[in-house]
Design a protein around this motif. Structure first.
Motif, PDB file in Angstrom:
ATOM      1  N   PRO A  27       0.829  -1.214   0.000  1.00  0.00           N
ATOM      2  CA  PRO A  27       0.000   0.000   0.000  1.00  0.00           C
ATOM      3  C   PRO A  27       0.861   1.260   0.000  1.00  0.00           C
ATOM      4  O   PRO A  27       1.890   1.305   0.681  1.00  0.00           O
ATOM      5  CB  PRO A  27      -0.817  -0.115   1.295  1.00  0.00           C
ATOM      6  CG  PRO A  27      -0.079  -1.079   2.148  1.00  0.00           C
ATOM      7  CD  PRO A  27       0.736  -1.967   1.267  1.00  0.00           C
ATOM      8  N   GLN A  28       0.468   2.251  -0.782  1.00  0.00           N
ATOM      9  CA  GLN A  28       1.233   3.497  -0.837  1.00  0.00           C
ATOM     10  C   GLN A  28       0.803   4.422   0.292  1.00  0.00           C
ATOM     11  O   GLN A  28      -0.362   4.480   0.643  1.00  0.00           O
ATOM     12  CB  GLN A  28       1.009   4.178  -2.185  1.00  0.00           C
ATOM     13  CG  GLN A  28       1.658   3.411  -3.316  1.00  0.00           C
ATOM     14  CD  GLN A  28       1.566   4.148  -4.641  1.00  0.00           C
ATOM     15  OE1 GLN A  28       0.819   5.100  -4.788  1.00  0.00           O
ATOM     16  NE2 GLN A  28       2.326   3.701  -5.615  1.00  0.00           N
ATOM     17  N   GLY A  29       1.773   5.159   0.844  1.00  0.00           N
ATOM     18  CA  GLY A  29       1.462   6.108   1.918  1.00  0.00           C
ATOM     19  C   GLY A  29       1.159   5.421   3.236  1.00  0.00           C
ATOM     20  O   GLY A  29       0.494   5.964   4.101  1.00  0.00           O
ATOM     21  N   TYR A  30       1.668   4.180   3.411  1.00  0.00           N
ATOM     22  CA  TYR A  30       1.401   3.438   4.642  1.00  0.00           C
ATOM     23  C   TYR A  30       2.652   3.206   5.486  1.00  0.00           C
ATOM     24  O   TYR A  30       2.635   2.530   6.497  1.00  0.00           O
ATOM     25  CB  TYR A  30       0.718   2.094   4.329  1.00  0.00           C
ATOM     26  CG  TYR A  30      -0.778   2.182   4.500  1.00  0.00           C
ATOM     27  CD1 TYR A  30      -1.398   1.558   5.565  1.00  0.00           C
ATOM     28  CD2 TYR A  30      -1.561   2.930   3.638  1.00  0.00           C
ATOM     29  CE1 TYR A  30      -2.769   1.657   5.762  1.00  0.00           C
ATOM     30  CE2 TYR A  30      -2.933   3.044   3.812  1.00  0.00           C
ATOM     31  CZ  TYR A  30      -3.525   2.406   4.887  1.00  0.00           C
ATOM     32  OH  TYR A  30      -4.886   2.515   5.084  1.00  0.00           O
ATOM     33  N   SER A  58      -6.260   5.610   6.788  1.00  0.00           N
ATOM     34  CA  SER A  58      -6.016   6.702   5.834  1.00  0.00           C
ATOM     35  C   SER A  58      -4.544   6.700   5.451  1.00  0.00           C
ATOM     36  O   SER A  58      -3.715   6.177   6.185  1.00  0.00           O
ATOM     37  CB  SER A  58      -6.370   8.047   6.468  1.00  0.00           C
ATOM     38  OG  SER A  58      -5.522   8.279   7.583  1.00  0.00           O
ATOM     39  N   THR A  59      -4.217   7.262   4.289  1.00  0.00           N
ATOM     40  CA  THR A  59      -2.814   7.275   3.885  1.00  0.00           C
ATOM     41  C   THR A  59      -2.108   8.501   4.465  1.00  0.00           C
ATOM     42  O   THR A  59      -2.754   9.495   4.792  1.00  0.00           O
ATOM     43  CB  THR A  59      -2.663   7.314   2.350  1.00  0.00           C
ATOM     44  OG1 THR A  59      -3.336   8.485   1.876  1.00  0.00           O
ATOM     45  CG2 THR A  59      -3.256   6.095   1.704  1.00  0.00           C
ATOM     46  N   GLY A 119      -1.573   5.954   7.339  1.00  0.00           N
ATOM     47  CA  GLY A 119      -0.930   4.662   7.076  1.00  0.00           C
ATOM     48  C   GLY A 119      -0.992   3.751   8.285  1.00  0.00           C
ATOM     49  O   GLY A 119      -1.958   3.767   9.044  1.00  0.00           O
TER      50      GLY A 119
END
Length: 312
Positions: A93-96, A191-192, A285
């Motif tokens: 996952p991006q931004g985690y 949420s990221t 994240g």
């Protein structure tokens, strides 16, 4: 075509501190992974990733031009592959805070760097530092400024012990105890988080004398102690230091903790059922949790998604 897999990472200790030379400990996390891939009928997601790779190539050309002695790439093959629709197929996952861009950087270096340092050689400190420097330059495309540790972890798939900025080594950590009640877990904030703005807030705070002194005398002190305890396997001492560290983060890094987690964070410290800390730069994240009794922590955090990443 499908390339080798590169895994996500978890920085157990050292977020923010390693910018100011604290110790750090980063471990590979095989639950999430990514690989370079080409499909006959690419999805929208694949097309977006392919476009990002096109922009990345332009950036890498500048890196090579400015530091030819550091790294060079086989641009001919790379451009041909990207023109054919190559993209990074990833479950990370991006931004985690688990290293999505790090895995991509490792994959590109692995496939297209010339005269690369390989995992099979005798990894001296010099080689590790060179890799970290190359990866830092490559990953700056995504973050503005990167330590290079995420891609290093992903590339080597080994725990990395950071003693200081210019002293890193691959580390062995105590084997997991599958039956142990103690655990390190990830808590999904839902949420990221964006790395760059969080680092910006941190750099602003660093202008205050009080914050700098807290960082050195409390945050870095407890971070270093946690790293030592974890590597030695001293669980009792580790949880004592974790409690202090969790407290320091709650008091001084509030903007990096999603608001709805402030109470949960405090509850953990007050009841000793679990201790929370930042995972990566925060702001969203994952949040990292440590507990001596995972069943108790699950009850206490009911309604939240917990992923166990390591058992004591």
């Amino acid at each position: 075509m499908k390339g080798p897999l590169f895994y996500s990472k978890i920085l157990l200790f050292g977020e923010y501190g390693i910018i100011k030379d604290s110790k750090g400990l980063s471990i590979p996390y095989n639950f999430f992974k990514g690989a370079l891939k080409t499909d006959e009928n690419p999805s929208e997601e694949a097309k977006k990733s392919n476009q990002s790779l096109r922009e990345f190539i332009g950036y890498l050309e500048i890196v090579e031009k400015n530091s030819p002695e550091l790294v060079s790439f086989d641009f001919e093959t790379l451009k041909a592959d990207v023109a054919q629709g190559m993209y990074f197929d990833s479950s990370i996952p991006q931004g985690y805070g688990v290293g999505s861009s790090g895995a991509l950087v490792a994959a590109i270096y692995d496939k297209y760097a010339q005269d690369k340092v390989t995992v099979l050689e005798n990894l001296t400190r010099e080689k590790l530092l060179k890799l970290k420097k190359v990866f830092g330059k490559m990953e700056s495309f995504f973050h503005g400024k990167s330590s290079g540790l995420d891609p290093l972890n992903s590339y080597l798939s080994l725990p990395i012990l950071i003693n200081s900025q210019d002293n890193i080594e691959s580390a062995s950590i105590p084997a997991q105890n599958a039956d142990g009640k103690g655990a390190v877990f990830l808590l999904d904030s839902g949420s990221t988080g964006e790395t760059a703005p969080m680092v910006q807030i941190f750099m602003e705070k660093m202008k205050q004398e009080g914050f700098r002194s807290m960082l050195k005398n409390q945050f870095i002190k407890h971070t270093d102690a946690c790293v030592d305890d974890f590597v030695k396997g001293d669980v009792k001492s580790l949880f004592g230091n974790l409690k202090q560290l969790s407290h320091v983060v709650l008091d001084n890094f509030k903007p990096m903790i999603p608001t709805k987690f402030h109470e949960l964070w405090k509850h953990g410290i007050e009841t000793n059922e679990y201790y929370l800390k930042l995972c990566g730069s925060g702001g969203g994240g994952y949040i990292l949790g440590f507990t001596e009794d995972i069943e108790k922590a699950k009850k206490s955090l009911i309604g939240h998604k917990l992923e166990v990443v390591y058992n004591f």
